[in-house]
Design a protein around this motif. Structure first.
Motif, mmCIF file in Angstrom:
data_model
loop_
_atom_site.group_PDB
_atom_site.id
_atom_site.type_symbol
_atom_site.label_atom_id
_atom_site.label_comp_id
_atom_site.label_asym_id
_atom_site.label_seq_id
_atom_site.Cartn_x
_atom_site.Cartn_y
_atom_site.Cartn_z
ATOM 1 N N SER A 173 -53.400 20.925 -88.468
ATOM 2 C CA SER A 173 -52.628 19.740 -88.092
ATOM 3 C C SER A 173 -52.380 19.639 -86.594
ATOM 4 O O SER A 173 -52.431 18.548 -86.029
ATOM 5 C CB SER A 173 -51.291 19.715 -88.850
ATOM 6 O OG SER A 173 -50.526 20.879 -88.562
ATOM 7 N N HIS A 174 -52.088 20.768 -85.937
ATOM 8 C CA HIS A 174 -51.731 20.708 -84.513
ATOM 9 C C HIS A 174 -51.679 22.114 -83.926
ATOM 10 O O HIS A 174 -51.690 23.106 -84.656
ATOM 11 C CB HIS A 174 -50.401 19.965 -84.337
ATOM 12 C CG HIS A 174 -49.198 20.741 -84.765
ATOM 13 N ND1 HIS A 174 -48.993 21.179 -86.053
ATOM 14 C CD2 HIS A 174 -48.120 21.160 -84.046
ATOM 15 C CE1 HIS A 174 -47.846 21.823 -86.109
ATOM 16 N NE2 HIS A 174 -47.292 21.836 -84.924
ATOM 17 N N PRO A 175 -51.604 22.242 -82.594
ATOM 18 C CA PRO A 175 -51.785 23.548 -81.934
ATOM 19 C C PRO A 175 -50.807 24.639 -82.359
ATOM 20 O O PRO A 175 -51.160 25.825 -82.264
ATOM 21 C CB PRO A 175 -51.617 23.205 -80.444
ATOM 22 C CG PRO A 175 -52.096 21.793 -80.341
ATOM 23 C CD PRO A 175 -51.608 21.142 -81.610
ATOM 24 N N HIS A 176 -49.607 24.315 -82.829
ATOM 25 C CA HIS A 176 -48.672 25.368 -83.244
ATOM 26 C C HIS A 176 -49.218 26.187 -84.412
ATOM 27 O O HIS A 176 -48.722 27.282 -84.686
ATOM 28 C CB HIS A 176 -47.314 24.767 -83.619
ATOM 29 C CG HIS A 176 -46.576 24.231 -82.427
ATOM 30 N ND1 HIS A 176 -45.650 23.217 -82.512
ATOM 31 C CD2 HIS A 176 -46.641 24.577 -81.117
ATOM 32 C CE1 HIS A 176 -45.176 22.959 -81.299
ATOM 33 N NE2 HIS A 176 -45.760 23.769 -80.434
ATOM 34 N N TYR A 177 -50.214 25.633 -85.122
ATOM 35 C CA TYR A 177 -50.789 26.355 -86.256
ATOM 36 C C TYR A 177 -52.239 26.772 -86.004
ATOM 37 O O TYR A 177 -52.944 27.144 -86.935
ATOM 38 C CB TYR A 177 -50.689 25.508 -87.538
ATOM 39 C CG TYR A 177 -49.272 25.108 -87.886
ATOM 40 C CD1 TYR A 177 -48.183 25.828 -87.409
ATOM 41 C CD2 TYR A 177 -49.017 24.005 -88.687
ATOM 42 C CE1 TYR A 177 -46.881 25.459 -87.695
ATOM 43 C CE2 TYR A 177 -47.715 23.623 -88.989
ATOM 44 C CZ TYR A 177 -46.651 24.352 -88.485
ATOM 45 O OH TYR A 177 -45.366 23.987 -88.783
ATOM 46 N N GLY A 217 -47.869 11.652 -82.470
ATOM 47 C CA GLY A 217 -46.433 11.958 -82.485
ATOM 48 C C GLY A 217 -46.123 13.293 -81.838
ATOM 49 O O GLY A 217 -46.141 13.426 -80.625
ATOM 50 N N HIS A 218 -45.871 14.299 -82.664
ATOM 51 C CA HIS A 218 -45.547 15.653 -82.207
ATOM 52 C C HIS A 218 -46.594 16.165 -81.196
ATOM 53 O O HIS A 218 -46.247 16.771 -80.182
ATOM 54 C CB HIS A 218 -45.471 16.526 -83.450
ATOM 55 C CG HIS A 218 -45.126 17.958 -83.252
ATOM 56 N ND1 HIS A 218 -44.216 18.391 -82.335
ATOM 57 C CD2 HIS A 218 -45.587 19.072 -83.889
ATOM 58 C CE1 HIS A 218 -44.132 19.726 -82.408
ATOM 59 N NE2 HIS A 218 -44.945 20.146 -83.341
ATOM 60 N N PHE A 219 -47.865 15.906 -81.466
ATOM 61 C CA PHE A 219 -48.967 16.152 -80.527
ATOM 62 C C PHE A 219 -49.887 14.935 -80.564
ATOM 63 O O PHE A 219 -49.998 14.285 -81.605
ATOM 64 C CB PHE A 219 -49.769 17.404 -80.925
ATOM 65 C CG PHE A 219 -49.202 18.678 -80.361
ATOM 66 C CD1 PHE A 219 -49.703 19.246 -79.195
ATOM 67 C CD2 PHE A 219 -48.131 19.302 -80.992
ATOM 68 C CE1 PHE A 219 -49.163 20.410 -78.674
ATOM 69 C CE2 PHE A 219 -47.577 20.465 -80.474
ATOM 70 C CZ PHE A 219 -48.097 21.030 -79.305
ATOM 71 N N GLY A 231 -48.378 19.098 -92.458
ATOM 72 C CA GLY A 231 -47.931 20.052 -91.441
ATOM 73 C C GLY A 231 -46.500 19.719 -91.035
ATOM 74 O O GLY A 231 -45.652 19.466 -91.891
ATOM 75 N N ASP A 232 -46.232 19.688 -89.721
ATOM 76 C CA ASP A 232 -44.933 19.143 -89.307
ATOM 77 C C ASP A 232 -45.127 17.879 -88.472
ATOM 78 O O ASP A 232 -44.289 17.525 -87.661
ATOM 79 C CB ASP A 232 -44.053 20.182 -88.609
ATOM 80 C CG ASP A 232 -44.640 20.699 -87.299
ATOM 81 O OD1 ASP A 232 -45.724 20.233 -86.901
ATOM 82 O OD2 ASP A 232 -43.993 21.548 -86.664
ATOM 83 N N ILE A 233 -46.242 17.203 -88.696
ATOM 84 C CA ILE A 233 -46.472 15.917 -88.033
ATOM 85 C C ILE A 233 -45.576 14.871 -88.704
ATOM 86 O O ILE A 233 -44.918 14.071 -88.039
ATOM 87 C CB ILE A 233 -47.966 15.533 -88.123
ATOM 88 C CG1 ILE A 233 -48.837 16.646 -87.501
ATOM 89 C CG2 ILE A 233 -48.227 14.187 -87.479
ATOM 90 C CD1 ILE A 233 -48.485 17.021 -86.072
HETATM 91 ZN ZN LIG Z 1 -45.251 22.031 -84.352
#
Ligand SMILES: [Zn+2]
Ligand SMILES: [Zn+2]
Length: 271
Positions: free
Chosen positions: A116-120, A173-175, A196-198
């Protein structure tokens, strides 16, 4: 001890390209969406983590979840989406060991990994090599790839069609490249969104939220929230699978996203 090691940031869980010394900084944690651990930047390695961590694989609302115990870094769990033309690993975790690889092979193996995004991004390259599959990332977040590798396949645009009707959707959004997965066969054919957390499943699990930073409580502009809701509007889904164990909207997911977008924009002071 080998001369070069792929160091892992202990706060975000992202693995870096092999180096003879630990990196000086973690750009992912120094970004305002994350934070540097309170005792300063710390590094670990997969070998070190495997000594006192293992992965738990269990059902999470009809999907096989894979999460690390004790919890490591951000603590997300990955989800194995079983599909006739090949399984997709949705999101990724840092710890990978022989027991996990055997269990995933036993569940039919993988055809690809999508995150989903770089944190994961975690140790995505290790997972890719273990299963010899590509990692699909949105190109808008390429600057956050800390371990570049030919296994990473960047995609661009607003959607990417996968197999069996699955679609990656750039929600942003978040990224900028924040991605969610639409899985039409989910929820017994009513459809599911793996977010994810998007789209962050809230604690009451009937609502979602949309933030630029969760740890630092930085909201998104109303127009961006409206854009995220519009990005998923064309897709039918009953469930929303969030980023952690059991953090899922089990029923009426599409309406949950719609009304959550309205609530958020109202909280920001209107449309
Ligand atoms: Zn995140
Ligand atoms: Zn970090």
């Amino acid at each position: 001890m080998s001369a070069s090691q792929a160091y892992i940031c202990a706060t975000c869980g992202v693995q870096f390209a092999p180096s003879s010394r630990p990196p000086k900084h973690c750009p992912v944690c120094e970004d305002e969406r994350q934070y540097v651990g309170w005792s300063g930047q710390r590094w670990t390695t997969l070998d070190e983590l495997r000594r006192d961590h293992h992965n738990n694989l269990r059902d999470d609302l009809g999907l096989l979840g894979i999460g690390t115990e004790p919890s490591f870094a951000i603590g997300q769990r990955a989800l194995l989406v079983s599909s006739p033309d090949g399984n997709l690993l949705w999101d990724c975790i840092t710890v990978i060991d022989d027991a996990t690889v055997d269990a995933v092979r036993g569940a039919g193996g993988l055809r690809a990994i999508a995150i989903s995004h770089p944190h994961y991004y975690s140790s995505m390259v290790e997972w890719s090599k273990a299963f010899d599959v590509p990692v699909l990332l949105h190109e808008a977040d390429r600057q956050w790839i800390m371990r570049a590798d030919p296994c990473v396949e960047l995609w661009s645009g607003e959607t990417k069609a996968l197999w069996d009707g699955m679609t990656l959707i750039r929600a942003g959004g978040h990224f900028d490249g924040g991605t969610v997965l639409h899985w039409p066969a989910g929820a017994e054919g009513k459809g599911a969104l793996l977010s994810g957390d998007i789209l962050q499943v809230a604690q009451d699990r009937r609502w979602v939220s949309f933030m630029y930073s969760y740890p630092n409580y930085i909201p998104l502009p109303a127009a961006e929230v409206a854009r995220i809701v519009a990005a998923v509007e064309p897709f039918e889904f009953e469930r929303v699978y969030g980023a952690w164990w059991d953090r899922n909207v089990a029923v009426d997911g599409k309406n949950a996203v719609r009304r959550s977008g309205e609530r958020y924009r109202h909280a920001l002071g209107g449309w």
